[in-house]
Design a protein around this motif. Sequence first.
Motif, PDB file in Angstrom:
ATOM      1  N   PHE A  99       0.822  -1.210   0.000  1.00  0.00           N
ATOM      2  CA  PHE A  99       0.000   0.000   0.000  1.00  0.00           C
ATOM      3  C   PHE A  99       0.861   1.268   0.000  1.00  0.00           C
ATOM      4  N   ASP A 100       2.021   1.204   0.650  1.00  0.00           N
ATOM      5  CA  ASP A 100       2.903   2.369   0.710  1.00  0.00           C
ATOM      6  C   ASP A 100       3.509   2.710  -0.647  1.00  0.00           C
ATOM      7  N   ASP A 101       3.443   1.796  -1.603  1.00  0.00           N
ATOM      8  CA  ASP A 101       4.002   2.056  -2.941  1.00  0.00           C
ATOM      9  C   ASP A 101       3.054   2.863  -3.814  1.00  0.00           C
ATOM     10  N   GLU A 102       1.852   3.095  -3.343  1.00  0.00           N
ATOM     11  CA  GLU A 102       0.887   3.869  -4.135  1.00  0.00           C
ATOM     12  C   GLU A 102       1.402   5.292  -4.333  1.00  0.00           C
ATOM     13  N   GLY A 103       1.249   5.805  -5.556  1.00  0.00           N
ATOM     14  CA  GLY A 103       1.708   7.164  -5.829  1.00  0.00           C
ATOM     15  C   GLY A 103       2.047   7.361  -7.293  1.00  0.00           C
ATOM     16  N   VAL A 104       2.757   8.458  -7.576  1.00  0.00           N
ATOM     17  CA  VAL A 104       3.138   8.827  -8.936  1.00  0.00           C
ATOM     18  C   VAL A 104       4.648   8.615  -9.101  1.00  0.00           C
TER      19      VAL A 104
END
Length: 264
Positions: A99-104
């Motif tokens: 979940f912490d890898d979510e992003g741009v």
Amino acid sequence: MEIFRLFAVLHCITLCGAALSASPISVTNLRVGVDVRFPINYHSDGQYEVTFKRKSPVGLKVLAWNSENPETPYRIHPQYIQRVRFYRDGFVEIQDVQFDDEGVYEIQTDYLGDQLRVNDQDLFELRVFEPVSQPMVVITGNCNLNCSASSGTDVTCRWKRQSADGIGDDTFYGAVLPLGNMSELQSHTYRCIAENPVSVEMSGPLTMEMCDGDGDRGPRNRWIFFLVPAFSLVILVSAIVLGIKRKARIRSSKLNGEGLIRTC
């Protein structure tokens, strides 16, 4: 539309079994725990340098390497050192997405010549989801159908209604579907569908036997209103009959005793 929706999710699940390729032109939805690949876009036979960055929610450089020595990246961020891989055939891979890898993310290619120029920049947006579990249905009040899933992120629920003849399916959006009485369950079958961008699960069909409890539940409960008083009446009549028979036996015993005394 229902078939196409299910096919799209199954197609995603098949891809997610290996590694899913992120696209720079759209948001990439991922199941937690899968691997994702970022294609490298470069247009030069000369020397170039590639930097793989995370832009948000926290900015950092994940990986960087030079085309003269691509096997040994000269920069790997400690947070990704066990999970990021570079492949010479043109992509970067993050393994075991969390979940912490979510992003741009951004892949920037700098072409090295007489003059340094930034030529290619591709942005990728990742969204990470926990798949939904099979939905559970609870019936409350006056036959209100309540749907929920015990696991999953960004879950939405809808109801699929099918008539007995299989014609005229209807869809109702929302987790709660009020029926009011059992007449709807007598002529239709209901299923709850729980879904998010990476998974779809469906409950079993609801039947009349499942719609019981407090409130007016239709013909079955009306029978109960007749059966309970009738059963009580049978018990009362049986007690009266048994009492009359007992008194008769006592009276008969007394008469027989008096006759014996007179005979003696």
